[in-house]
Design a protein around this motif. Structure first.
Motif, PDB file in Angstrom:
ATOM      1  N   ALA A  35      -7.060   8.018  21.697  1.00  0.00           N
ATOM      2  CA  ALA A  35      -7.320   7.825  20.265  1.00  0.00           C
ATOM      3  C   ALA A  35      -7.259   6.337  19.942  1.00  0.00           C
ATOM      4  CB  ALA A  35      -6.314   8.610  19.434  1.00  0.00           C
ATOM      5  N   PRO A  36      -8.195   5.543  20.475  1.00  0.00           N
ATOM      6  CA  PRO A  36      -8.073   4.090  20.379  1.00  0.00           C
ATOM      7  C   PRO A  36      -8.474   3.498  19.038  1.00  0.00           C
ATOM      8  CG  PRO A  36     -10.076   4.672  21.551  1.00  0.00           C
ATOM      9  CD  PRO A  36      -9.359   5.952  21.281  1.00  0.00           C
ATOM     10  N   CYS A  37      -9.156   4.250  18.189  1.00  0.00           N
ATOM     11  CA  CYS A  37      -9.727   3.678  16.969  1.00  0.00           C
ATOM     12  C   CYS A  37      -9.028   4.140  15.691  1.00  0.00           C
ATOM     13  CB  CYS A  37     -11.222   4.011  16.887  1.00  0.00           C
ATOM     14  SG  CYS A  37     -12.183   3.355  18.263  1.00  0.00           S
ATOM     15  N   VAL A  38      -7.889   4.789  15.816  1.00  0.00           N
ATOM     16  CA  VAL A  38      -7.170   5.258  14.632  1.00  0.00           C
ATOM     17  C   VAL A  38      -6.618   4.060  13.861  1.00  0.00           C
ATOM     18  CG1 VAL A  38      -5.174   6.575  13.804  1.00  0.00           C
ATOM     19  CG2 VAL A  38      -6.591   7.479  15.657  1.00  0.00           C
ATOM     20  N   THR A  39      -6.890   4.023  12.564  1.00  0.00           N
ATOM     21  CA  THR A  39      -6.390   2.967  11.690  1.00  0.00           C
ATOM     22  C   THR A  39      -5.294   3.542  10.798  1.00  0.00           C
ATOM     23  OG1 THR A  39      -7.870   3.374   9.817  1.00  0.00           O
ATOM     24  CG2 THR A  39      -8.742   2.053  11.636  1.00  0.00           C
ATOM     25  N   LYS A  40      -4.672   2.692   9.982  1.00  0.00           N
ATOM     26  CA  LYS A  40      -3.627   3.196   9.092  1.00  0.00           C
ATOM     27  C   LYS A  40      -4.208   4.191   8.090  1.00  0.00           C
ATOM     28  CE  LYS A  40      -3.835  -0.637   5.755  1.00  0.00           C
ATOM     29  NZ  LYS A  40      -3.058  -1.721   5.087  1.00  0.00           N
ATOM     30  N   SER A  41      -5.486   4.011   7.708  1.00  0.00           N
ATOM     31  CA  SER A  41      -6.123   4.947   6.783  1.00  0.00           C
ATOM     32  C   SER A  41      -6.434   6.277   7.452  1.00  0.00           C
ATOM     33  CB  SER A  41      -7.420   4.343   6.226  1.00  0.00           C
ATOM     34  OG  SER A  41      -7.156   3.275   5.354  1.00  0.00           O
ATOM     35  N   THR A  42      -7.058   6.232   8.618  1.00  0.00           N
ATOM     36  CA  THR A  42      -7.426   7.497   9.268  1.00  0.00           C
ATOM     37  C   THR A  42      -6.189   8.235   9.767  1.00  0.00           C
ATOM     38  OG1 THR A  42      -7.893   6.296  11.343  1.00  0.00           O
ATOM     39  CG2 THR A  42      -9.747   6.749   9.879  1.00  0.00           C
ATOM     40  N   LEU A  43      -5.120   7.510  10.110  1.00  0.00           N
ATOM     41  CA  LEU A  43      -3.867   8.174  10.459  1.00  0.00           C
ATOM     42  C   LEU A  43      -3.311   8.925   9.252  1.00  0.00           C
ATOM     43  CD1 LEU A  43      -1.509   8.798  12.331  1.00  0.00           C
ATOM     44  CD2 LEU A  43      -0.504   6.588  11.710  1.00  0.00           C
ATOM     45  N   ARG A  44      -3.394   8.314   8.077  1.00  0.00           N
ATOM     46  CA  ARG A  44      -2.937   8.983   6.857  1.00  0.00           C
ATOM     47  C   ARG A  44      -3.763  10.246   6.593  1.00  0.00           C
ATOM     48  NH1 ARG A  44      -3.499   4.950   3.613  1.00  0.00           N
ATOM     49  NH2 ARG A  44      -1.382   4.183   3.925  1.00  0.00           N
ATOM     50  N   ILE A  45      -5.071  10.157   6.830  1.00  0.00           N
ATOM     51  CA  ILE A  45      -5.961  11.307   6.606  1.00  0.00           C
ATOM     52  C   ILE A  45      -5.672  12.412   7.615  1.00  0.00           C
ATOM     53  CG2 ILE A  45      -8.377  12.036   6.683  1.00  0.00           C
ATOM     54  CD1 ILE A  45      -8.982   9.048   5.763  1.00  0.00           C
ATOM     55  N   GLU A  48      -9.567  -1.940   4.577  1.00  0.00           N
ATOM     56  CA  GLU A  48      -8.208  -1.492   4.295  1.00  0.00           C
ATOM     57  C   GLU A  48      -7.209  -2.646   4.232  1.00  0.00           C
ATOM     58  OE1 GLU A  48      -7.207   1.402   7.227  1.00  0.00           O
ATOM     59  OE2 GLU A  48      -6.768  -0.057   8.801  1.00  0.00           O
ATOM     60  N   GLN A  49      -7.643  -3.858   4.567  1.00  0.00           N
ATOM     61  CA  GLN A  49      -6.791  -5.027   4.413  1.00  0.00           C
ATOM     62  C   GLN A  49      -6.725  -5.517   2.965  1.00  0.00           C
ATOM     63  OE1 GLN A  49      -8.137  -8.020   7.169  1.00  0.00           O
ATOM     64  NE2 GLN A  49      -7.874  -6.701   8.958  1.00  0.00           N
ATOM     65  N   ALA A  50      -7.695  -5.090   2.146  1.00  0.00           N
ATOM     66  CA  ALA A  50      -7.697  -5.495   0.738  1.00  0.00           C
ATOM     67  C   ALA A  50      -6.464  -4.912   0.045  1.00  0.00           C
ATOM     68  CB  ALA A  50      -8.971  -5.016   0.056  1.00  0.00           C
ATOM     69  N   PRO A  51      -5.704  -5.693  -0.690  1.00  0.00           N
ATOM     70  CA  PRO A  51      -4.450  -5.203  -1.282  1.00  0.00           C
ATOM     71  C   PRO A  51      -4.644  -4.085  -2.299  1.00  0.00           C
ATOM     72  CG  PRO A  51      -5.030  -7.380  -2.142  1.00  0.00           C
ATOM     73  CD  PRO A  51      -5.955  -7.112  -1.009  1.00  0.00           C
ATOM     74  N   GLU A  52      -5.838  -4.004  -2.887  1.00  0.00           N
ATOM     75  CA  GLU A  52      -6.073  -2.963  -3.899  1.00  0.00           C
ATOM     76  C   GLU A  52      -6.357  -1.594  -3.284  1.00  0.00           C
ATOM     77  OE1 GLU A  52      -8.087  -6.879  -5.116  1.00  0.00           O
ATOM     78  OE2 GLU A  52      -8.025  -5.548  -3.380  1.00  0.00           O
ATOM     79  N   ILE A  53      -6.649  -1.578  -1.979  1.00  0.00           N
ATOM     80  CA  ILE A  53      -7.085  -0.350  -1.326  1.00  0.00           C
ATOM     81  C   ILE A  53      -5.909   0.343  -0.643  1.00  0.00           C
ATOM     82  CG2 ILE A  53      -8.633   0.653   0.386  1.00  0.00           C
ATOM     83  CD1 ILE A  53     -10.082  -0.544  -1.998  1.00  0.00           C
ATOM     84  N   PHE A 101     -24.090   6.149   6.081  1.00  0.00           N
ATOM     85  CA  PHE A 101     -22.698   6.384   6.454  1.00  0.00           C
ATOM     86  C   PHE A 101     -21.859   6.167   5.201  1.00  0.00           C
ATOM     87  CE2 PHE A 101     -24.985   5.258  10.220  1.00  0.00           C
ATOM     88  CZ  PHE A 101     -24.417   5.993  11.247  1.00  0.00           C
ATOM     89  N   LEU A 102     -21.014   7.129   4.875  1.00  0.00           N
ATOM     90  CA  LEU A 102     -20.307   7.126   3.600  1.00  0.00           C
ATOM     91  C   LEU A 102     -18.809   6.902   3.786  1.00  0.00           C
ATOM     92  CD1 LEU A 102     -22.146  10.204   2.064  1.00  0.00           C
ATOM     93  CD2 LEU A 102     -22.777   7.788   1.889  1.00  0.00           C
ATOM     94  N   ILE A 103     -18.225   6.186   2.843  1.00  0.00           N
ATOM     95  CA  ILE A 103     -16.795   5.871   2.882  1.00  0.00           C
ATOM     96  C   ILE A 103     -16.199   6.114   1.496  1.00  0.00           C
ATOM     97  CG2 ILE A 103     -15.094   4.023   3.168  1.00  0.00           C
ATOM     98  CD1 ILE A 103     -16.987   2.724   5.169  1.00  0.00           C
ATOM     99  N   GLY A 104     -15.126   6.885   1.438  1.00  0.00           N
ATOM    100  CA  GLY A 104     -14.393   7.079   0.193  1.00  0.00           C
ATOM    101  C   GLY A 104     -13.237   6.090   0.102  1.00  0.00           C
ATOM    102  N   LEU A 105     -12.985   5.586  -1.098  1.00  0.00           N
ATOM    103  CA  LEU A 105     -11.927   4.603  -1.303  1.00  0.00           C
ATOM    104  C   LEU A 105     -10.872   5.161  -2.251  1.00  0.00           C
ATOM    105  CD1 LEU A 105     -14.045   1.337  -1.811  1.00  0.00           C
ATOM    106  CD2 LEU A 105     -13.011   2.172   0.301  1.00  0.00           C
ATOM    107  N   GLU A 106      -9.624   5.137  -1.809  1.00  0.00           N
ATOM    108  CA  GLU A 106      -8.502   5.493  -2.670  1.00  0.00           C
ATOM    109  C   GLU A 106      -7.821   4.206  -3.104  1.00  0.00           C
ATOM    110  OE1 GLU A 106      -4.322   8.087  -2.593  1.00  0.00           O
ATOM    111  OE2 GLU A 106      -5.554   7.891  -0.774  1.00  0.00           O
ATOM    112  N   ILE A 107      -7.752   4.005  -4.415  1.00  0.00           N
ATOM    113  CA  ILE A 107      -7.196   2.768  -4.959  1.00  0.00           C
ATOM    114  C   ILE A 107      -5.681   2.895  -5.071  1.00  0.00           C
ATOM    115  CG2 ILE A 107      -7.350   1.104  -6.836  1.00  0.00           C
ATOM    116  CD1 ILE A 107      -9.964   1.619  -5.281  1.00  0.00           C
ATOM    117  N   ASP A 108      -4.990   1.808  -4.744  1.00  0.00           N
ATOM    118  CA  ASP A 108      -3.536   1.799  -4.868  1.00  0.00           C
ATOM    119  C   ASP A 108      -3.136   2.061  -6.318  1.00  0.00           C
ATOM    120  OD1 ASP A 108      -0.809   0.418  -5.313  1.00  0.00           O
ATOM    121  OD2 ASP A 108      -1.007   0.443  -3.123  1.00  0.00           O
TER     122      ASP A 108
END
Length: 558
Positions: free
Chosen positions: A359-369, A440-445, A495-502
């Motif tokens: 699982a080399p491409c898991v990010t903090k966002s996809t881990l949360r999902i 996902e490095q953006a502080p608002e995301i 390719f679609l991406i959903g954004l959850e705002i902090d």
């Protein structure tokens, strides 16, 4: 739950998957057998052509064509691809495979869409037979001939292999490892649980390794770890037993048409939670127990364990990390120093050398999902339902991407040529991971949610201005008809991406500026292009929920 009830649940679940066309019926299974037999029928011609070119005697060697992956394990879904490896002796070279075997495929009237893909870590030939997609890899072993019952877990086979062949052995070796360490009478139960997990992951859009989730191999290794845990509980209740498979049971899986030959058996401790390494000593075997785990308990434990797993605690299926053949085994603690796992958020260690991250491409966002989806599944499977069918319908309910988010990004890939469209469809799944990491490095995301489903359409344009709008991700309506005509067609992928705002960020007071992140992603993508990609454009843009719903509806009705 008693054994009789557990058996009834397993039968009902298998029937549910059959009735909903999730797994294949006997006719479909037979079709796959015929496809594999057709490919194997080409081996004699391949041997003849290669022997003639290389100046060797035709009867001096044999090749083998072995399935691996989900089909090799028997835990695949309906319409799944088939992965096979062509194992060749040292007298056959990779160029023989690329040239002669591809020509034999092209010359057969039942085989279509042949494509040789060489510029990759694991080169393959892709083709389609009877509507089934096939990926054929190649391994040149340092043997005079390849036996039909070859034991790929024999580490001595890896000595002197070129790097491409070494990497190409990974999938086949892991498949044999898995089959070796599951009791034969547990295989149908393991396969059914795996099929349920794969379908659930597909329905919830968390089945894609390059984008940042897990693929079939990753989910399989997680299920195998749960199986080891459940089997250890069974073995500990029978302390006098050390169960092993007889050679005849190992050599042939119940899915005889799809399982590669298993290796000689190694002793497994009755209290062990993980398997022995692949180079374990051969030994005589005692007969396998009737069954050590039920389907429903395996499925329940799967979601219970992984919904609460303390990532990044690693998942390691062997007592030690497999090392270079002939070298001392590597201690488990050394995983933290291995380059593949230094920044891994979800480390799953593959059980055979060469070791890699599953699982080399898991990010903090996809881990949360992933965690969120595992927790949801765990709640459902432990909730009292009126019937098993009600539970499965709830578990497999498709994820509603549009409903879950208010803000979205759209990555538009456009090309003039269909071949470019197909190539960049594959490439972009690997590049999208970088965009997720950047955004996902953006502080608002708070969360960046890449959707695994890709939408396609072909769009006509009348002018150069309309073409430019389409390539930038805009929808073309009525434009200036006085402009010079320059008609054409663009092949589009979205390719679609959903954004959850902090929650600490007030979106009403300002907009989120992702210009820098998108610019950096664009530069990275442009650096990947070559002279053959001049017709390809990639654009990232925001898209409103209403427009996204219209895009999805438009693409799904094509």
């Amino acid at each position: 739950m008693n054994e009789k009830n557990a058996d009834a649940i397993e039968v009902k679940c298998r029937n549910f998957l059959l009735e909903h066309n999730i797994i294949e019926n006997h006719a479909d299974i037979k079709k796959r057998e015929n496809v594999l037999n057709l490919l194997r029928s080409l081996l004699s011609s391949f041997v003849r052509l290669t022997a003639k070119e290389n100046g060797i005697k035709r009867d001096d060697f044999e090749c083998q064509l072995l399935p691996f992956g989900s089909y090799g394990l028997g835990g695949y879904l309906k319409d799944a691809d088939i992965d096979v490896v062509l194992l060749a002796p040292i007298s056959i070279r990779r160029r023989n495979f690329s040239n002669h075997f591809s020509k034999l495929l092209k010359g057969h009237p039942s085989i279509r869409e042949i494509e040789v893909i060489e510029r990759t870590n694991v080169p393959i030939i892709k083709c389609v037979i009877d509507s089934i997609s096939i990926d054929i890899s190649f391994v040149r072993l340092r043997l005079a001939t390849v036996s039909p019952d070859i034991n790929l877990l024999d580490d001595s086979l890896l000595n002197g292999l070129e790097q491409t062949c070494l990497l190409s052995t990974d999938g086949p070796r892991v498949s044999q490892f898995i089959l070796k360490h599951i009791y034969p009478n547990d295989l149908p139960t393991f396969r059914l649980a795996l099929q349920c997990i794969k379908y659930w992951a597909n329905q919830r859009y968390i089945y894609n390794k390059p984008i940042g989730y897990l693929n079939g191999g990753s989910w399989t290794l997680l299920l195998l770890q749960v199986y080891f845990t459940k089997r250890a509980q069974f073995d500990s209740s029978s302390p006098n037993m050390t169960m092993e498979f007889p050679p005849q049971q190992q050599r042939q899986s119940p899915f005889h048409y799809s399982s590669p030959p298993s290796s000689p058996t190694s002793i497994l401790s009755s209290s062990s939670l993980s398997a022995s390494s692949s180079s374990s000593q051969e030994t005589s075997s005692i007969i396998s127990p009737s069954r050590t785990v039920s389907f429903i308990s395996l499925l329940e434990s799967f979601f219970e364990i992984w919904s609460t797993w303390p990532w990044p605690a690693p998942v390691i299926l062997t007592k030690s990390i497999p090392n270079v053949p002939g070298q001392p085994t590597t201690e488990i603690s050394s995983i933290t120093t291995m380059s593949e796992f230094k920044e891994s958020l979800l480390p799953i260690v593959t059980p055979c050398y060469p070791v890699s991250s599953a699982a080399p491409c898991v990010t903090k966002s996809t881990l949360r999902i992933l965690t969120r989806e595992l927790q949801r599944a765990n709640q459902i499977i432990h909730h009292p339902f009126h019937s098993l069918e009600d539970m499965l319908i709830k578990l497999f309910k498709p994820y509603n991407f549009i409903k879950e988010y208010r803000h979205f990004l759209k990555v538009t890939v456009s090309s003039d040529v269909m071949k470019s469209h197909e190539i960049w469809g594959r490439r972009m799944t690997h590049y999208l991971y970088r965009l997720v990491k950047l955004v996902e490095q953006a502080p608002e995301i708070k969360t960046v949610h890449p959707l695994t489903k890709v939408y396609n359409e072909s769009v006509s344009y009348r002018t150069k201005y309309e073409e430019d709008l389409l390539r930038q991700g805009y929808t073309v309506y009525d434009t200036d008809t006085t402009l010079p005509l320059f008609p054409g067609i663009l092949h589009m992928q979205y390719f679609l991406i959903g954004l959850e705002i902090d929650e600490n960020y007030d979106l009403e007071d300002a907009t989120i500026d992702l210009t820098n992140e998108i610019y950096m992603f664009g530069r990275e993508v442009e650096s990947k292009k070559n002279s053959k990609d001049s017709d390809v454009s990639v654009a990232v843009s925001a898209i409103k929920r209403r427009d996204l719903a219209n895009l999805i509806q438009r693409c799904e009705t094509i």
